[in-house]
Each structure stands twice: as structure tokens, then as C-alpha cells.
Design a protein around this motif. Sequence first.
Motif, PDB file in Angstrom:
ATOM      1  N   LEU A 191     127.353  14.887 -15.729  1.00  0.00           N
ATOM      2  CA  LEU A 191     127.542  14.781 -14.270  1.00  0.00           C
ATOM      3  C   LEU A 191     128.988  15.124 -13.933  1.00  0.00           C
ATOM      4  O   LEU A 191     129.920  14.576 -14.526  1.00  0.00           O
ATOM      5  N   TYR A 192     129.150  16.028 -12.984  1.00  0.00           N
ATOM      6  CA  TYR A 192     130.507  16.394 -12.559  1.00  0.00           C
ATOM      7  C   TYR A 192     130.638  16.136 -11.061  1.00  0.00           C
ATOM      8  O   TYR A 192     129.802  16.576 -10.265  1.00  0.00           O
ATOM      9  N   THR A 193     131.676  15.423 -10.709  1.00  0.00           N
ATOM     10  CA  THR A 193     131.937  15.127  -9.290  1.00  0.00           C
ATOM     11  C   THR A 193     133.310  15.665  -8.924  1.00  0.00           C
ATOM     12  O   THR A 193     134.298  15.344  -9.593  1.00  0.00           O
ATOM     13  N   CYS A 194     133.351  16.490  -7.882  1.00  0.00           N
ATOM     14  CA  CYS A 194     134.656  16.997  -7.445  1.00  0.00           C
ATOM     15  C   CYS A 194     135.476  15.826  -6.915  1.00  0.00           C
ATOM     16  O   CYS A 194     135.032  15.089  -6.028  1.00  0.00           O
ATOM     17  N   GLY A 195     136.647  15.674  -7.463  1.00  0.00           N
ATOM     18  CA  GLY A 195     137.490  14.540  -7.104  1.00  0.00           C
ATOM     19  C   GLY A 195     138.379  14.841  -5.906  1.00  0.00           C
ATOM     20  O   GLY A 195     138.284  15.903  -5.289  1.00  0.00           O
ATOM     21  N   GLU A 202     140.236  24.693 -11.628  1.00  0.00           N
ATOM     22  CA  GLU A 202     140.217  23.461 -12.436  1.00  0.00           C
ATOM     23  C   GLU A 202     138.804  22.936 -12.670  1.00  0.00           C
ATOM     24  O   GLU A 202     138.475  22.464 -13.750  1.00  0.00           O
ATOM     25  N   CYS A 203     137.944  23.038 -11.650  1.00  0.00           N
ATOM     26  CA  CYS A 203     136.598  22.458 -11.810  1.00  0.00           C
ATOM     27  C   CYS A 203     135.754  23.286 -12.780  1.00  0.00           C
ATOM     28  O   CYS A 203     134.991  22.725 -13.570  1.00  0.00           O
ATOM     29  N   SER A 204     135.904  24.628 -12.717  1.00  0.00           N
ATOM     30  CA  SER A 204     135.164  25.463 -13.681  1.00  0.00           C
ATOM     31  C   SER A 204     135.620  25.145 -15.097  1.00  0.00           C
ATOM     32  O   SER A 204     134.808  25.040 -16.017  1.00  0.00           O
ATOM     33  N   VAL A 224     132.657  27.122   0.320  1.00  0.00           N
ATOM     34  CA  VAL A 224     133.794  27.791  -0.326  1.00  0.00           C
ATOM     35  C   VAL A 224     133.990  27.321  -1.766  1.00  0.00           C
ATOM     36  O   VAL A 224     133.861  28.108  -2.712  1.00  0.00           O
ATOM     37  N   HIS A 225     134.269  26.060  -1.925  1.00  0.00           N
ATOM     38  CA  HIS A 225     134.682  25.578  -3.243  1.00  0.00           C
ATOM     39  C   HIS A 225     133.577  25.729  -4.297  1.00  0.00           C
ATOM     40  O   HIS A 225     133.820  26.260  -5.383  1.00  0.00           O
ATOM     41  N   HIS A 226     132.389  25.301  -3.997  1.00  0.00           N
ATOM     42  CA  HIS A 226     131.326  25.375  -5.013  1.00  0.00           C
ATOM     43  C   HIS A 226     130.862  26.800  -5.310  1.00  0.00           C
ATOM     44  O   HIS A 226     130.685  27.146  -6.487  1.00  0.00           O
ATOM     45  N   ASN A 267     132.677  29.302  -5.295  1.00  0.00           N
ATOM     46  CA  ASN A 267     133.764  29.899  -6.080  1.00  0.00           C
ATOM     47  C   ASN A 267     133.800  29.361  -7.509  1.00  0.00           C
ATOM     48  O   ASN A 267     134.001  30.105  -8.464  1.00  0.00           O
ATOM     49  N   GLU A 268     133.586  28.050  -7.616  1.00  0.00           N
ATOM     50  CA  GLU A 268     133.484  27.459  -8.970  1.00  0.00           C
ATOM     51  C   GLU A 268     132.372  28.134  -9.750  1.00  0.00           C
ATOM     52  O   GLU A 268     132.527  28.530 -10.901  1.00  0.00           O
ATOM     53  N   MET A 269     131.248  28.227  -9.071  1.00  0.00           N
ATOM     54  CA  MET A 269     130.049  28.783  -9.704  1.00  0.00           C
ATOM     55  C   MET A 269     130.278  30.223 -10.138  1.00  0.00           C
ATOM     56  O   MET A 269     129.883  30.632 -11.233  1.00  0.00           O
TER      57      MET A 269
HETATM   58 ZN    ZN Z   1     135.357  20.970  -7.635  1.00  0.00          ZN
END
Ligand code: ZN
Length: 462
Positions: free
Chosen positions: A26-30, A221-223, A246-248, A250-252
Amino acid sequence: MKIYFQNSLSRKKEEFKPIKKNKVGLYTCGPTVYDYPHIGNLSAYVIWDVLKRFLLSQGYQVKHIMNLTDVGHLVSDADEGEDKIETAKRREKKTAWEVADYFIEVFQKNIAELNILSPTKFLRATDTIKEQIDFAKVLDEKGYLYKTSDGMYFDTSKIADYGRLANLAEVEQQEGARVAKNPEKKNANDFAVWKFSPQNSQRDMEWDSPWGKGFPGWHLECSVMSRMELGDTFDIHTGGVDHMTVHHPNEMAQSEAFTGKLQANYWLHNQHLRYEGGKMSKSAGVFIKLSDLEEKKYSPMSFRYFILQNNYRKPHNFSWQALSAAQAGLKNILRSIAFFDQAKAKASKEFLAEFYTALADDFNTARALSVLQKVLESKLEDKVKLATVLKMDEVLGFDLESLRKRFLDLPEEAKILLKEREVARENKDWARADQLRDKLVAWQVEVQDTSAGQKAIYNWLE
Ligand code: ZN
Ligand code: AMP
């Protein structure tokens, strides 16, 4: 038990199938740690805490990773403007490092106060710079990056279905990629993977890289961290709906470019806590902190109760009135269990099954709370009620056992008044007994006369 989640990626409610039996990644963006977390941010972490507790209750081992963004999140999500931490350091008259340290501490204190289980690991963006540079180097070698005057950008046109998450979003359009378009970008959605330090000013946080001195883009950082800790593809990725545009994506995109695989199988998004007609946000400046609630004598647990009364996929309007109602609701639960027998009993299987079924349906916390109410109103023995409610509390996370103990922990002065009242009652001096009852009220102590004598609770949740 079959568990279903609304997956933002497919826009469907899907049965949850973990990659590895009985295990969940499980990953949660902090948080971005440039200011106090507001109760909107904190509501998101309460929600994901219940998701995690529910998975634990179903026998899964959960490895939960959360990042702490202490560098690279610019004032606009579209990589424009200053780093939020750099802006905050002037406001706070501290270094960027001190700003980050301070707000990380506040965040961690706040989540503890809300009885949110700590992630298996917190990772600070600035602690993984080497890994982020190594990751970006691979993206560069694979031809996904291009250089502009202010940084290395990811060419989103190279990802066939970039933004499928955003295209699916039924959310109000955020600022972000649509504002302040950078003319050097090849595509409007392209984003910075590495930003160069400005020529004319010295940043507190900057690192050498193959492309020049600078700092990582916010999404990198999240990737990197999710892959480091959870592997190329993991089970569940969570965040607020603002991240869907935007953020997800881009992470993906980065993760898929790097591994050739989907970053996470289930993408879950919480809707926003709203206040006075808009999303509560740090940048809008109108926000409420957890300490503001406490100053007004609300317990963090009442806030937790308020959040769980709502379905996480529905926007939730915050008002002081609604919070008072939640506090009253929690108080009623505590009142009804305060004197229940501590004796060990088995929880009711039927009610527990109903409770878990509610949560297995895209963790419907509002329905789960109503099952708890049903237990209290049922004809079960008190000790069975207590055992059932405390079992449910393992998922809801109010820590009812210690809250109810606080109800029984009377102030010393009140204990003296109660003794006096006992004597008055023995002497059938009812006028004095009533007078003492009123005095006790001033100590927030409510007294009931039962066949077994006086029963008193300290009503600290006033
Ligand atoms: Zn994130
Ligand atoms: P930030 O610190 O701004 O990066 O946000 C931390 C987390 O809070 C992110 O997952 C956001 O999606 C979430 N968030 C921000 N504002 C709200 C809000 N008003 N209600 C619920 N979640 C929010």
C-alpha cells in the motif's frame, strides 16, 4: 470475504485481488511539509488508516509506505513558481531543512493524535536523492526526457495512454497543467523530472546531477520510493482526488516508462473536505488545524468520527455544527459502554459479519458506524456488546477502551462530592443530594442513581 474497491483506473468497483496471497503493498502519497497539515489533509490520512486497519482485520499483512515531500513541490502543480519549502523558509525565517523538520514533526504528532497507525516506513524525498537521480538517468537513457532552460522534462507523448487516470476523473478541473503554460514544453502535460537551481539565487536544498545542479521534480519521489519498497507493481495506491489530474498520471507515466509495467493495480482517491464552499487548502490560506479543534474543546477522535460518518468518495462539508454533532455521537457511544462489564466475552459473529460486509463494499465507513449503533441498541448482553464494539474499534480506530476509561476517571474533587452525596442519600437528605448533583455538573461529572448506588461519569467530551 470478498473485498471490493472503486478503482479510479477502471472507474469500476472491482474485487480486490492482491498480487501475493494475504499480503498487501500500500502506498499513500504523504504531505508536502511546508506548513501545518489542515484537517482536509488529515481527513485523507484517517480514511486510508481505516482502509489499512480493515485489511489487517481480514488477515492481510500490510506493508504501508508513505513519502514526505520536503523538496520539489512547486507553488503550481504544473512545475511553475518557487518550491513551496523555499517560500516557507522566508515566511518562517528558518532554513528549508528546519521548515521541513518542523512540519514533519507536526504531521507525525497530528497523525498520532488521530490514532492513525504509523506507516511501515516514512521516506523523505531528500533522503532518496541518489535513487531518484539513478531512476531519472534510466528514463533519460530510454529517451523519455528532454532538456529545457529550467530542467529535464518528461515527454508525455511517449506514453501511449498517458493521463488515462486523469481522463477518467470526474472531478472539478484543478489548476495545474492548464495554467501558466511553459512555452518550452513539448506537450502541455509534460512535467519536470529534474529542475535546475535558479541562476540568481542559492537554494538550501540542491544536488549535483548529470544534467546540472538542481532538485528532483515532485512526482519522481513517489515512483522511486514505491518501487524501492513495494516493487515494480504493487497493490493499492491512494491519494486525494486532486492527485488524479497531475501527480498520479505523472507518477504512473514515470513508473511505466521505467519498468514497462503498471505501477499499482488499484488506485483509490478520497474526495475533499470542503469548508465554506470550497476545498480546504493550504494555498488558499483558509484552513483549520487539528490544534484549532482542540482549542475549541473538540477531541481529535470526534473529528475522526465526523470523517467516518461520510463515504470517502463523496465531498464532505466541514462545519463546527457538524463536528459538534459528531462529538455528541461519540459521547453517546462512550456513555452507553462506560459501565459495561469488562468480563471477557465473545463478540457477536452476526454483527461483526454485517460490519465487515459494509467495509468490504468499498469500505463504507458510514454503514459500518450504523452497524455499531445497532449493536448498542440490540438485546445482546452488555459484555457481548462491549466485546463486539471493541472488535469493531480495531478497524474504526477510536481507541474506545481508553476513551471510556477517561469517562470513569473522575477528578479528585468530584470523588469527594460523590462521597458527600452518598452520605446525604443515606440520610435521605434529598435536597442536599440534588445540590451536590448540581455541584458535580460544574466538574463535568454526571451522576445517575441506580439500584446499585451512584454511578458517575466524567464527561470530558463536553
Ligand atoms: Zn505521490
Ligand atoms: P499536500 O500536503 O498538499 O501534498 O496534501 C496531502 C494530502 O492531502 C494529499 O493526498 C491531498 O490529496 C490531500 N488533500 C489536500 N486537501 C484535501 C482536502 N481538502 N480534503 C481531503 N484531502 C485533501
